[in-house]
Design a protein around this motif. Sequence first.
Motif, PDB file in Angstrom:
ATOM      1  N   LYS B  34       0.806  -1.226   0.000  1.00 31.74           N
ATOM      2  CA  LYS B  34       0.000   0.000   0.000  1.00 31.74           C
ATOM      3  C   LYS B  34       0.838   1.273   0.000  1.00 31.74           C
ATOM      4  CE  LYS B  34      -4.091  -1.878   0.111  1.00 31.74           C
ATOM      5  NZ  LYS B  34      -3.952  -3.000  -0.830  1.00 31.74           N
ATOM      6  N   PHE B  35       0.243   2.311  -0.555  1.00 38.10           N
ATOM      7  CA  PHE B  35       0.810   3.656  -0.519  1.00 38.10           C
ATOM      8  C   PHE B  35       0.201   4.414   0.663  1.00 38.10           C
ATOM      9  CE2 PHE B  35      -0.122   8.152  -1.925  1.00 38.10           C
ATOM     10  CZ  PHE B  35       1.148   8.648  -1.659  1.00 38.10           C
ATOM     11  N   GLY B  36       1.074   4.928   1.536  1.00 41.06           N
ATOM     12  CA  GLY B  36       0.558   5.731   2.641  1.00 41.06           C
ATOM     13  C   GLY B  36       1.130   7.129   2.667  1.00 41.06           C
ATOM     14  N   CYS B  37       2.444   7.248   2.476  1.00 42.71           N
ATOM     15  CA  CYS B  37       3.073   8.559   2.651  1.00 42.71           C
ATOM     16  C   CYS B  37       4.069   8.899   1.560  1.00 42.71           C
ATOM     17  CB  CYS B  37       3.759   8.625   4.017  1.00 42.71           C
ATOM     18  SG  CYS B  37       5.210   7.547   4.132  1.00 42.71           S
ATOM     19  N   GLY B  38       4.749   7.900   1.023  1.00 44.67           N
ATOM     20  CA  GLY B  38       5.736   8.155  -0.015  1.00 44.67           C
ATOM     21  C   GLY B  38       7.077   8.661   0.487  1.00 44.67           C
ATOM     22  N   ALA B  40       8.790   7.152   3.371  1.00 39.29           N
ATOM     23  CA  ALA B  40       9.344   6.176   4.325  1.00 39.29           C
ATOM     24  C   ALA B  40       8.927   6.454   5.763  1.00 39.29           C
ATOM     25  CB  ALA B  40      10.878   6.115   4.224  1.00 39.29           C
ATOM     26  N   ALA B  41       7.776   7.119   5.954  1.00 40.11           N
ATOM     27  CA  ALA B  41       7.362   7.480   7.314  1.00 40.11           C
ATOM     28  C   ALA B  41       6.289   6.572   7.902  1.00 40.11           C
ATOM     29  CB  ALA B  41       6.851   8.927   7.330  1.00 40.11           C
ATOM     30  N   CYS B  42       5.541   5.838   7.082  1.00 41.29           N
ATOM     31  CA  CYS B  42       4.367   5.138   7.626  1.00 41.29           C
ATOM     32  C   CYS B  42       4.481   3.621   7.601  1.00 41.29           C
ATOM     33  CB  CYS B  42       3.100   5.569   6.902  1.00 41.29           C
ATOM     34  SG  CYS B  42       2.888   4.841   5.262  1.00 41.29           S
ATOM     35  N   GLY B  43       5.255   3.072   6.690  1.00 42.90           N
ATOM     36  CA  GLY B  43       5.437   1.622   6.646  1.00 42.90           C
ATOM     37  C   GLY B  43       4.362   0.852   5.896  1.00 42.90           C
ATOM     38  N   ALA B  44       3.365   1.519   5.346  1.00 43.82           N
ATOM     39  CA  ALA B  44       2.290   0.808   4.630  1.00 43.82           C
ATOM     40  C   ALA B  44       2.831   0.031   3.433  1.00 43.82           C
ATOM     41  CB  ALA B  44       1.222   1.796   4.170  1.00 43.82           C
ATOM     42  N   CYS B  45       3.983   0.450   2.929  1.00 43.65           N
ATOM     43  CA  CYS B  45       4.548  -0.125   1.699  1.00 43.65           C
ATOM     44  C   CYS B  45       5.621  -1.163   1.984  1.00 43.65           C
ATOM     45  CB  CYS B  45       5.140   0.991   0.858  1.00 43.65           C
ATOM     46  SG  CYS B  45       6.522   1.786   1.716  1.00 43.65           S
ATOM     47  N   ARG B  55      10.959  -0.237   3.122  1.00 41.00           N
ATOM     48  CA  ARG B  55       9.848   0.641   2.713  1.00 41.00           C
ATOM     49  C   ARG B  55       9.988   0.912   1.215  1.00 41.00           C
ATOM     50  NH1 ARG B  55       8.588   3.843   8.417  1.00 41.00           N
ATOM     51  NH2 ARG B  55       8.203   1.835   9.421  1.00 41.00           N
ATOM     52  N   CYS B  57       8.438   2.518  -0.949  1.00 39.52           N
ATOM     53  CA  CYS B  57       8.225   3.835  -1.555  1.00 39.52           C
ATOM     54  C   CYS B  57       9.525   4.609  -1.637  1.00 39.52           C
ATOM     55  CB  CYS B  57       7.201   4.647  -0.767  1.00 39.52           C
ATOM     56  SG  CYS B  57       7.782   5.163   0.865  1.00 39.52           S
TER      57      CYS B  57
END
Lengths: 724, 149
Positions: B34-38, B40-45, B55, B57
């Motif tokens: 998933k895309f969350g922030c682009g 490297a701050a959220c970890g969704a990717c 990460r 992204c």
Amino acid sequence: MTVQTKFSRRSFLVASAAGGLSLGMAIPFAGPAAAQTGAQLPEVNAWVVIRPDDTVVIRIARQEMGQGTLTGLAQVVAEELHCDWDKVTTEYPTPGENVARERIWGDFGTAGSRGIRASQQYMREGGAAARMMLVQAAANRWDVDVAGCTAANSVITGPDGQTATFGEVAEEAAALDVPTEVALKDPSEWTLIGQSVPRLDTVDKVDGSQIYSIDHTMEGMLNAAIRRAPVMGATVASFDGDAAADMPGVRHVLQVGDDAVAVVADTWWRAKTALEAVEIEWSDGDGTGYDMARIRAMLEDGLTAEDTFVGNRQGDAMAAIEGAAQLVEATYHVPYQHHATMEPMNATAVWTEDRCEVWTATQNAEAALAATSTAAGLPIEDCDVHRINLGGGFGRRATMQDFVTQAVLIAKQVPGTPIKMIWSREEDMLHGTLHPITMCKMTGALDADGNLTGLHMRISGQSILAGVRPEGLSEGKDPIMFQGLNPDGDEGRLGYTIPNLLVDHAMRNPPVMPGFWRGVCNNQNAFYLESFIDELALAAERDPLEFRRALMADHPKHLAVLDAVAEGIGWDTPAPEGVFRGLCQHMGYGSYVAAAAEVSVNEDGRFKIHRIVAATDCGTVVNPQQVAAQIEGSFAYGLSASIFGEITITDGKVDQENFDTYPVVTMWEMPAVESLIIPSGGFWGGVGEPTIFAATPAVVNAIFAATGTRIRNLPLSKNGMSHA
Amino acid sequence: MKLMVNGSVREFEVEPDTPLLWVLREQLGMTGTKFGCGIAACGACTVHLDGFPTRSCAIQVQDIDETQEIVTIEGLSPDRSHPIQQAWVELDVPQCGYCQSGQIMAAAALLAETPEPTDEDIVNAMTNICRCGTYNRIKAGIKRAAELS
Ligand code: FES
Ligand code: FES
């Protein structure tokens, strides 16, 4: 299918009474019910479809966004349907089908913690009616009296022991009249409501197969990245897309409405990369020239202003303050907050001259349909919105459907081609609908014995309704400002009896788009009041729990949850060495909540939340383990705001653009949470939001106990405090 | 260009500075990541790159060699049988679920490295954001997965 129309009107009325029609638009009702959804499969009634293999499909009008509503609503239908829970699956009707069927499924809006409490009655009736029809069909088949037939676990048993499965008689049942009188089970007979069954939607979330709106794909689809004017009310003055047009994959560089520019490309990454090469000049807007100093000055003016709306008045607060033996005063502040859903706003649209369809994650598909119709320039019957599960909503996807409007406006310029528009995180942060900014001046009067004789609570700040739905104001007043402070009602009633009380609001609306943010005005109202009650207790030299209890004799449900957390945290026993406690209570969205926290703070202002005990009385519990999940999650969301959350504005533009400048709670800060779920029965309260109200005051009161410093301005990070 | 994803070599055309996340999602059509922030701050990717939680992204495809093994959520197990996935289902960890691919990949990497993680190990390793606030169940899920493996 005219019988369904009869039932539908009834459902519609129930829905209207319970949930309110908050659409802000008139849906042109179609003619007699069309029943196209169930045309291929035996639709027993609007809520229940039964496939020949006995699979039970329960239709869910409200939206799942993580809060477990989908499973809970299926439970309430299945309870009355007497079906085999293992055979239950769900589907979402579209808002277009709802229009075509005279709004048979009622309100789709999923906000205000209403998902279950405002639909359970008509959904249980829907389940019961479907069961009656299935049993009747079996009785007809066997030519026996229906009174001698029973249904359990998707099997109907006749008087002579004959059996038929739901699937076997579904088609015959579908042809019967829908009963207009149904009897519901007494809660004591429930076997599924109240059970911690696993969620129906978990498995697809552990292997990446759950499709979110951002994952939607279609044959021939193109992708769009967009940039909207960062200042409220500003528009595109000019743009130069020549450089972008030559970049890889780019098909179009377009203006969208009067305030945005989009790049359409084969992939989103290429669209986004090219968008960075578009040079855009923006006009000034309403927000131009506004920064925090100017906004704060507006709110400070409101603290002493005469032009106010009254939310709660008992006795004469001003006279009590005049005659006080001891006066306590304090001014508090809660800044703007951002929803920051994990999945950024996005939507896919395909437009032709005759029809427009949208696939998106929305908390209100009916509002999304209205937005689609308006942007498409097509009648509502020629539009539809396909609902896809949300990667978080928290209110951002409830009222404003701006992302839908944009996707349709782009698709309209590329007729016949599906366009998926995704906001970057930066675009999402810059175009939030922010939890509004407020301040509050509290003035309390104590008599010589330390009893609270009067309280004036002056709220100054921004109204959500004024920004998003001015037609919801009543003679200028925004009743939402007073959530949880109301003198009566079952929605959010003040839990204290204060003989002389004035709660009033000076409305000050900066040109910054506000929105409903999980918990809404309960959040700051609970922080203001529950912090100040502790300040009053201190001045009165009383224990915070005892001081509260003295005001709560007439509020037994508020008191019960407060007592429960006091007992749970061990209020009567000393805390561990170096650990301090705080507690609070509040009521909102029909539920009573309380929390107690244990906190330690070191010399550098680093704090640690060791333990939280949280109690909820939501009247009736459908799925305890999911209520517990909402309680836990509410601490992550509420504490994100109180520890870090602050959106600031410079010259009309939001300063924070991503999670690096808008940090949120991670596992590092997340406290252990003990949930006490104590449903007292007889009513249905919400659970998706209420605990958020209690998260901040419990922790802030514990920090005061630890440090002697009263935090009156959030977030904690702005008070030199961080997590240890 | 070529990358090895979930055990097979995949070929695609793309600008070499494209983040791995978007190649997975767009060129390869694997949307579980998933895309969350682009940033490297959220970890969704989060995916595994040679076993390390990465990460996606924040890493460009030109910086990945085709011999390096990329594992995404789709390749973690063929049938949701990885102990982390089993534990997640058992404890009903996800709420909206959007962050969970990243959480699961981060948790699986932790478990591979530290089969019996302490609370401290878990908190140090699990820095992904979950806006729904599933952290306590994630923590419990990792401990349960440690028992299952
Ligand atoms: S999208 Fe990669 S860390 Fe957030
Ligand atoms: S489950 Fe929703 S963001 Fe984590």
